[in-house]
Design a protein around this motif. Structure first.
Motif, PDB file in Angstrom:
ATOM      1  N   UNK A   1       0.760  -1.206  -0.009  1.00 18.49           N
ATOM      2  CA  UNK A   1       0.199  -0.047  -0.234  1.00 18.49           C
ATOM      3  C   UNK A   1       0.866   1.208  -0.066  1.00 18.49           C
ATOM      4  N   UNK A   2       0.586   2.321  -0.653  1.00 20.31           N
ATOM      5  CA  UNK A   2       0.860   3.540  -0.894  1.00 20.31           C
ATOM      6  C   UNK A   2       2.549   3.589  -1.510  1.00 20.31           C
ATOM      7  N   UNK A   3       2.843   2.598  -1.956  1.00 26.62           N
ATOM      8  CA  UNK A   3       4.280   2.627  -2.678  1.00 26.62           C
ATOM      9  C   UNK A   3       3.747   3.021  -4.376  1.00 26.62           C
ATOM     10  N   UNK A   4       4.584   3.994  -4.751  1.00 27.24           N
ATOM     11  CA  UNK A   4       4.345   4.437  -6.007  1.00 27.24           C
ATOM     12  C   UNK A   4       5.868   4.700  -6.592  1.00 27.24           C
ATOM     13  N   UNK A   5       5.988   3.662  -7.803  1.00 25.53           N
ATOM     14  CA  UNK A   5       7.167   3.503  -8.650  1.00 25.53           C
ATOM     15  C   UNK A   5       7.222   4.162  -9.638  1.00 25.53           C
ATOM     16  N   UNK A   6       7.069   5.573  -9.704  1.00 21.69           N
ATOM     17  CA  UNK A   6       6.993   6.572 -10.755  1.00 21.69           C
ATOM     18  C   UNK A   6       8.031   7.712 -10.180  1.00 21.69           C
ATOM     19  N   UNK A   7       8.970   8.214 -11.116  1.00 20.50           N
ATOM     20  CA  UNK A   7       9.533   9.500 -10.928  1.00 20.50           C
ATOM     21  C   UNK A   7       8.811  10.540 -10.128  1.00 20.50           C
ATOM     22  N   UNK A   8       9.443  11.411  -9.432  1.00 27.10           N
ATOM     23  CA  UNK A   8       8.673  12.503  -8.675  1.00 27.10           C
ATOM     24  C   UNK A   8       8.893  12.378  -7.142  1.00 27.10           C
ATOM     25  N   UNK A   9       9.385  11.277  -6.534  1.00 26.71           N
ATOM     26  CA  UNK A   9       9.629  11.586  -5.065  1.00 26.71           C
ATOM     27  C   UNK A   9      10.932  11.358  -4.853  1.00 26.71           C
ATOM     28  N   UNK A  10      11.362  12.223  -3.813  1.00 25.93           N
ATOM     29  CA  UNK A  10      12.788  12.386  -3.676  1.00 25.93           C
ATOM     30  C   UNK A  10      12.978  12.463  -1.928  1.00 25.93           C
ATOM     31  N   UNK A  11      13.519  11.516  -1.297  1.00 23.55           N
ATOM     32  CA  UNK A  11      14.162  11.837   0.038  1.00 23.55           C
ATOM     33  C   UNK A  11      14.877  13.489   0.458  1.00 23.55           C
ATOM     34  N   UNK A  12      14.614  13.831   1.688  1.00 25.28           N
ATOM     35  CA  UNK A  12      15.479  14.866   2.079  1.00 25.28           C
ATOM     36  C   UNK A  12      16.139  14.662   3.287  1.00 25.28           C
ATOM     37  N   UNK A  13      17.483  15.158   2.882  1.00 25.45           N
ATOM     38  CA  UNK A  13      18.243  14.669   3.998  1.00 25.45           C
ATOM     39  C   UNK A  13      19.073  16.028   4.480  1.00 25.45           C
TER      40      UNK A  13
ATOM     41  N   UNK B   1      15.306  24.932  -3.163  1.00 25.86           N
ATOM     42  CA  UNK B   1      15.112  26.135  -2.657  1.00 25.86           C
ATOM     43  C   UNK B   1      15.151  26.177  -0.969  1.00 25.86           C
ATOM     44  N   UNK B   2      15.314  24.962  -0.419  1.00 18.64           N
ATOM     45  CA  UNK B   2      15.563  24.958   0.908  1.00 18.64           C
ATOM     46  C   UNK B   2      17.087  24.235   1.339  1.00 18.64           C
ATOM     47  N   UNK B   3      17.818  23.965   0.373  1.00 18.03           N
ATOM     48  CA  UNK B   3      19.093  23.453   0.435  1.00 18.03           C
ATOM     49  C   UNK B   3      20.116  24.392   1.525  1.00 18.03           C
ATOM     50  N   UNK B   4      20.219  25.422   1.598  1.00 21.79           N
ATOM     51  CA  UNK B   4      20.769  26.235   2.407  1.00 21.79           C
ATOM     52  C   UNK B   4      20.481  26.208   3.891  1.00 21.79           C
ATOM     53  N   UNK B   5      19.256  25.881   4.139  1.00 25.09           N
ATOM     54  CA  UNK B   5      18.687  25.869   5.366  1.00 25.09           C
ATOM     55  C   UNK B   5      18.983  24.467   6.026  1.00 25.09           C
ATOM     56  N   UNK B   6      19.281  23.321   5.230  1.00 26.95           N
ATOM     57  CA  UNK B   6      19.462  22.242   5.539  1.00 26.95           C
ATOM     58  C   UNK B   6      20.980  22.116   6.102  1.00 26.95           C
ATOM     59  N   UNK B   7      21.318  21.452   6.880  1.00 28.16           N
ATOM     60  CA  UNK B   7      22.719  21.345   7.526  1.00 28.16           C
ATOM     61  C   UNK B   7      23.348  19.977   6.993  1.00 28.16           C
TER      62      UNK B   7
END
Length: 167
Positions: A118-130, A160-166
């Protein structure tokens, strides 16, 4: 004699391990994306897709996969909000972007059955944020013509938020 020394050393090792565990405590601290950062990322991704002429939905989920923000362009399809949320969820759950996930789980691959969860989508457009090497959230975009275009918009959101991520 050797046996008693081994027994003593083993007991000492167990005592030290117990002391270390006691010092660690019963709680831990985790890092997660703030709603403010999630909103900025979602807005940037939506604007990037809009400039390209795509009507999309963008979702940003926290590190546990729960949605923090979901934005939908006026003419984006009715399926796009849920798909965006689930793309972000998939990226978080498997700690990989959904383009790579789609390749790794295609028919004939050993992990292909995982697509049925359930909820797994195997299509481009999802990225983890670290941030600082820790998973803090994920972003999902749905509605552009193809996973590659969704992926590009999601990358713009993270940028857009890269500089705010450590790091």
């Amino acid at each position: 004699m050797k046996r008693s020394i081994r027994t003593i050393l083993a007991a000492l090792g167990l005592a030290l391990a117990g002391a270390t565990q006691a010092q660690q405590g019963a709680t831990f601290t985790v890092r997660s994306l703030t709603p403010e950062a999630a909103l900025r990322a979602a807005q940037a991704a939506l604007q990037n897709c809009s400039r390209a002429g795509y009507q999309v939905a963008v979702a940003v989920n926290d590190r546990a996969g729960h949605p923090l923000v979901m934005l939908r362009d006026r003419l984006a399809g009715p399926h796009t909000p849920e798909t965006a949320i689930n793309k972000a969820y998939t990226a978080i759950t498997f700690r990989m972007d959904t383009l790579a996930f789609a390749r790794a789980t295609q028919a004939g691959e050993a992990a292909s059955g995982i697509r049925q969860l359930p909820r797994v989508v195997a299509i481009g457009g999802g990225l983890p944020i670290e941030s600082a090497g820790a998973l803090v959230g994920g972003i999902g975009v749905s509605g552009a013509p193809g996973g590659d275009a969704d992926h590009a918009c999601a990358r713009a959101g993270i940028a857009a938020i890269r500089d705010d991520l450590e790091f």
